[in-house]
Design a protein around this motif. Structure first.
Motif, PDB file in Angstrom:
ATOM      1  N   GLN A  18       0.823  -1.210   0.000  1.00  0.00           N
ATOM      2  CA  GLN A  18       0.000   0.000   0.000  1.00  0.00           C
ATOM      3  C   GLN A  18       0.859   1.264   0.000  1.00  0.00           C
ATOM      4  O   GLN A  18       0.488   2.282  -0.592  1.00  0.00           O
ATOM      5  CB  GLN A  18      -0.970   0.009   1.192  1.00  0.00           C
ATOM      6  CG  GLN A  18      -0.333   0.075   2.568  1.00  0.00           C
ATOM      7  CD  GLN A  18      -0.020  -1.295   3.136  1.00  0.00           C
ATOM      8  OE1 GLN A  18       0.069  -2.271   2.394  1.00  0.00           O
ATOM      9  NE2 GLN A  18       0.129  -1.368   4.452  1.00  0.00           N
ATOM     10  N   ASN A  19       2.033   1.215   0.632  1.00  0.00           N
ATOM     11  CA  ASN A  19       2.940   2.368   0.613  1.00  0.00           C
ATOM     12  C   ASN A  19       3.524   2.585  -0.778  1.00  0.00           C
ATOM     13  O   ASN A  19       3.662   3.716  -1.245  1.00  0.00           O
ATOM     14  CB  ASN A  19       4.073   2.163   1.621  1.00  0.00           C
ATOM     15  CG  ASN A  19       3.587   2.161   3.055  1.00  0.00           C
ATOM     16  OD1 ASN A  19       2.409   2.399   3.318  1.00  0.00           O
ATOM     17  ND2 ASN A  19       4.481   1.884   3.991  1.00  0.00           N
ATOM     18  N   SER A  22       0.846   4.051  -3.073  1.00  0.00           N
ATOM     19  CA  SER A  22       0.648   5.477  -2.817  1.00  0.00           C
ATOM     20  C   SER A  22       1.773   6.304  -3.421  1.00  0.00           C
ATOM     21  O   SER A  22       1.537   7.354  -4.033  1.00  0.00           O
ATOM     22  CB  SER A  22       0.557   5.726  -1.308  1.00  0.00           C
ATOM     23  OG  SER A  22       0.412   7.103  -1.031  1.00  0.00           O
ATOM     24  N   VAL A  28      -4.878   5.097  -2.315  1.00  0.00           N
ATOM     25  CA  VAL A  28      -5.129   3.902  -1.516  1.00  0.00           C
ATOM     26  C   VAL A  28      -6.358   4.124  -0.639  1.00  0.00           C
ATOM     27  O   VAL A  28      -6.470   5.152   0.041  1.00  0.00           O
ATOM     28  CB  VAL A  28      -3.901   3.555  -0.653  1.00  0.00           C
ATOM     29  CG1 VAL A  28      -4.184   2.347   0.231  1.00  0.00           C
ATOM     30  CG2 VAL A  28      -2.690   3.295  -1.547  1.00  0.00           C
ATOM     31  N   VAL A  29      -7.277   3.159  -0.660  1.00  0.00           N
ATOM     32  CA  VAL A  29      -8.534   3.260   0.084  1.00  0.00           C
ATOM     33  C   VAL A  29      -8.600   2.136   1.109  1.00  0.00           C
ATOM     34  O   VAL A  29      -8.386   0.969   0.777  1.00  0.00           O
ATOM     35  CB  VAL A  29      -9.747   3.165  -0.875  1.00  0.00           C
ATOM     36  CG1 VAL A  29     -11.043   3.276  -0.084  1.00  0.00           C
ATOM     37  CG2 VAL A  29      -9.669   4.242  -1.948  1.00  0.00           C
ATOM     38  N   LYS A  30      -8.876   2.487   2.374  1.00  0.00           N
ATOM     39  CA  LYS A  30      -8.990   1.480   3.439  1.00  0.00           C
ATOM     40  C   LYS A  30     -10.351   0.802   3.351  1.00  0.00           C
ATOM     41  O   LYS A  30     -11.389   1.453   3.265  1.00  0.00           O
ATOM     42  CB  LYS A  30      -8.839   2.168   4.800  1.00  0.00           C
ATOM     43  CG  LYS A  30      -8.702   1.203   5.978  1.00  0.00           C
ATOM     44  CD  LYS A  30      -7.282   0.714   6.111  1.00  0.00           C
ATOM     45  CE  LYS A  30      -7.002   0.137   7.499  1.00  0.00           C
ATOM     46  NZ  LYS A  30      -7.808  -1.005   7.870  1.00  0.00           N
ATOM     47  N   LYS A  31     -10.346  -0.532   3.370  1.00  0.00           N
ATOM     48  CA  LYS A  31     -11.578  -1.316   3.347  1.00  0.00           C
ATOM     49  C   LYS A  31     -11.489  -2.392   4.417  1.00  0.00           C
ATOM     50  O   LYS A  31     -10.968  -3.484   4.173  1.00  0.00           O
ATOM     51  CB  LYS A  31     -11.805  -1.938   1.968  1.00  0.00           C
ATOM     52  CG  LYS A  31     -12.144  -0.927   0.880  1.00  0.00           C
ATOM     53  CD  LYS A  31     -12.580  -1.609  -0.401  1.00  0.00           C
ATOM     54  CE  LYS A  31     -13.040  -0.588  -1.436  1.00  0.00           C
ATOM     55  NZ  LYS A  31     -13.518  -1.239  -2.692  1.00  0.00           N
ATOM     56  N   TYR A  35      -6.784  -3.015   2.000  1.00  0.00           N
ATOM     57  CA  TYR A  35      -6.693  -1.783   1.221  1.00  0.00           C
ATOM     58  C   TYR A  35      -7.057  -2.083  -0.225  1.00  0.00           C
ATOM     59  O   TYR A  35      -6.845  -3.199  -0.715  1.00  0.00           O
ATOM     60  CB  TYR A  35      -5.268  -1.210   1.257  1.00  0.00           C
ATOM     61  CG  TYR A  35      -4.816  -0.730   2.609  1.00  0.00           C
ATOM     62  CD1 TYR A  35      -5.114   0.553   3.049  1.00  0.00           C
ATOM     63  CD2 TYR A  35      -4.074  -1.561   3.442  1.00  0.00           C
ATOM     64  CE1 TYR A  35      -4.688   1.000   4.295  1.00  0.00           C
ATOM     65  CE2 TYR A  35      -3.646  -1.130   4.684  1.00  0.00           C
ATOM     66  CZ  TYR A  35      -3.953   0.157   5.107  1.00  0.00           C
ATOM     67  OH  TYR A  35      -3.532   0.586   6.338  1.00  0.00           O
ATOM     68  N   SER A  36      -7.598  -1.070  -0.888  1.00  0.00           N
ATOM     69  CA  SER A  36      -7.852  -1.172  -2.319  1.00  0.00           C
ATOM     70  C   SER A  36      -7.344   0.106  -2.979  1.00  0.00           C
ATOM     71  O   SER A  36      -6.785   0.981  -2.316  1.00  0.00           O
ATOM     72  CB  SER A  36      -9.346  -1.375  -2.592  1.00  0.00           C
ATOM     73  OG  SER A  36      -9.567  -1.596  -3.982  1.00  0.00           O
ATOM     74  N   ASP A  41     -10.542  -0.833  -8.396  1.00  0.00           N
ATOM     75  CA  ASP A  41     -11.256  -1.325  -7.219  1.00  0.00           C
ATOM     76  C   ASP A  41     -11.298  -2.847  -7.131  1.00  0.00           C
ATOM     77  O   ASP A  41     -11.770  -3.405  -6.130  1.00  0.00           O
ATOM     78  CB  ASP A  41     -12.674  -0.750  -7.165  1.00  0.00           C
ATOM     79  CG  ASP A  41     -13.497  -1.068  -8.410  1.00  0.00           C
ATOM     80  OD1 ASP A  41     -13.021  -1.853  -9.256  1.00  0.00           O
ATOM     81  OD2 ASP A  41     -14.611  -0.520  -8.534  1.00  0.00           O
ATOM     82  N   PRO A  47      -2.515  -6.295   4.194  1.00  0.00           N
ATOM     83  CA  PRO A  47      -1.292  -5.759   4.811  1.00  0.00           C
ATOM     84  C   PRO A  47      -0.604  -6.747   5.747  1.00  0.00           C
ATOM     85  O   PRO A  47       0.601  -6.634   5.990  1.00  0.00           O
ATOM     86  CB  PRO A  47      -1.800  -4.529   5.571  1.00  0.00           C
ATOM     87  CG  PRO A  47      -3.233  -4.819   5.853  1.00  0.00           C
ATOM     88  CD  PRO A  47      -3.729  -5.615   4.678  1.00  0.00           C
ATOM     89  N   TYR A  52      -1.273  -9.018  -2.570  1.00  0.00           N
ATOM     90  CA  TYR A  52      -2.461  -8.416  -3.163  1.00  0.00           C
ATOM     91  C   TYR A  52      -3.086  -9.380  -4.158  1.00  0.00           C
ATOM     92  O   TYR A  52      -2.420 -10.279  -4.701  1.00  0.00           O
ATOM     93  CB  TYR A  52      -2.124  -7.084  -3.846  1.00  0.00           C
ATOM     94  CG  TYR A  52      -1.516  -7.214  -5.222  1.00  0.00           C
ATOM     95  CD1 TYR A  52      -2.303  -7.127  -6.378  1.00  0.00           C
ATOM     96  CD2 TYR A  52      -0.151  -7.433  -5.383  1.00  0.00           C
ATOM     97  CE1 TYR A  52      -1.748  -7.248  -7.643  1.00  0.00           C
ATOM     98  CE2 TYR A  52       0.414  -7.553  -6.644  1.00  0.00           C
ATOM     99  CZ  TYR A  52      -0.387  -7.458  -7.771  1.00  0.00           C
ATOM    100  OH  TYR A  52       0.165  -7.591  -9.020  1.00  0.00           O
TER     101      TYR A  52
END
Length: 332
Positions: A18-19, A22, A28-31, A35-36, A41, A47, A52
């Motif tokens: 995720q880093n 970004s 990056v969207v927290k779900k 993350y997505s 999507d 994490p 992924y």
């Protein structure tokens, strides 16, 4: 394919996906616990496992290397270099061997579409990074710097001229939003050249980052064209030095890599490699002042505090005081 130490691979494998996403410019969207990506999507990042899945594809679990290969248009070595340069910084220096482009299959370098203005690029380079207005405008006028249309990134371009025709051989993207750092090489870039500025000097100044090379130029005042410049865009891309070692007109090389453990280690290795191939070249090491990591960090600190900027001179670690030409970007 070049050998890469397994110990380094394991370190890089643990860098959070995720880093990396970004830093590459994705949102990056927290779900829940995952993350997505706003742009994709169907991607779900775990994490805890640092894996992924892309459900719109084969749905298999993949690593951070796979993410860069799939979304960064890199091959495995390109992914290793990217992660090492941006997150680890270990000096895994090759012996000046030619390396492939950042794709497994060679591809043509296609530059991003140019914007009709340079507002974001000028603001970032001059106000945020405190580069000389003269340096930025000069390079922009000659096509070495421009702003891309879609994302407003800065595009740094290196060219070579063959039979009177100037062609781009390397390009690097740099985001202008400090909250979402982003940098990457454009697919098809030639790592045997990297970013360079050839002013027909007998001296080559080598830095890690392009911003550092431009910072050194900015510190030189009216003498900004007295040296050639090579920015490796990462300490692992040393094959680009080969081009200059094959040039008989190069008599001096100044190594201005970062003043950190990786930069210091790489400096010693590069010095030895140059000596093995061209022992007639005078090699000097000129770093930023103690207390700073690189030349731009030093430049920004001094400019924003009205501390006199100094001109870098060869053959000495001493500097000659230079009248500060950066009044337009001073802040109080």
């Amino acid at each position: 394919m070049k050998y890469v130490a397994e110990e380094l691979i394991e370190k890089l494998r643990n860098i959070p996906i995720q880093n990396v996403a970004s830093a590459m410019g994705y949102h990056v969207v927290k779900k829940g616990n995952f993350y997505s990506l706003k742009e994709h999507d169907s991607v779900m990042i775990d994490p805890r496992k640092n894996k992924y899945v892309r459900y719109s594809s084969d749905g298999s679990s993949k690593s951070v290397f796979d993410f860069l290969i799939e979304f960064g248009n890199m091959d495995f070595i390109g992914a290793v270099n990217y992660l090492n340069d941006n997150y680890i910084g270990e000096a895994q220096i090759s012996r000046f061997r030619d390396v492939r482009n950042n794709n497994e299959k060679s591809c043509k370098l296609e530059l991003p579409r140019k914007s009709d203005n340079m507002r974001n690029a000028f603001a970032y380079l001059i106000k945020t990074r405190c580069l000389s207005v003269d340096v930025v405008k000069s390079l922009a006028n000659k096509g070495y710097i421009y702003q891309d249309e879609e994302h407003k990134n800065i595009v740094f371009v290196a060219y070579e001229t063959k039979e009177g025709i100037r062609q781009p051989v390397f390009a690097n993207l740099k985001g202008t939003n400090e909250q979402y750092p982003y940098k990457r090489d454009v697919p098809g870039s030639d790592y045997n050249r990297c970013f360079f500025l050839d002013y027909k000097s007998d001296t080559l100044f080598i830095t890690e980052a392009i911003i550092d090379a431009l910072s050194v130029m900015s510190m030189q005042g009216d003498d900004l064209y007295k040296w050639n410049y090579l920015a490796l865009t990462g300490i692992t891309k040393t094959s680009s030095i080969n081009y200059w070692l094959d040039n008989p007109n190069i008599k001096n090389i100044i190594l201005g890599l970062d003043r950190d453990s990786a930069g210091i280690k790489a400096t010693e290795q590069i010095k030895q490699m140059i000596k093995e191939k061209r022992n007639d070249i005078n090699v000097e090491v000129i770093q930023c002042e103690e207390g700073f990591k690189d030349f731009n960090e030093e430049l920004v600190y001094k400019v924003k505090r009205n501390i006199p900027v100094h001109k870098i001179e060869r053959n000495s670690m001493q500097v000659v005081e230079l009248e500060n030409p950066f009044c337009k970007c001073r802040t109080r």
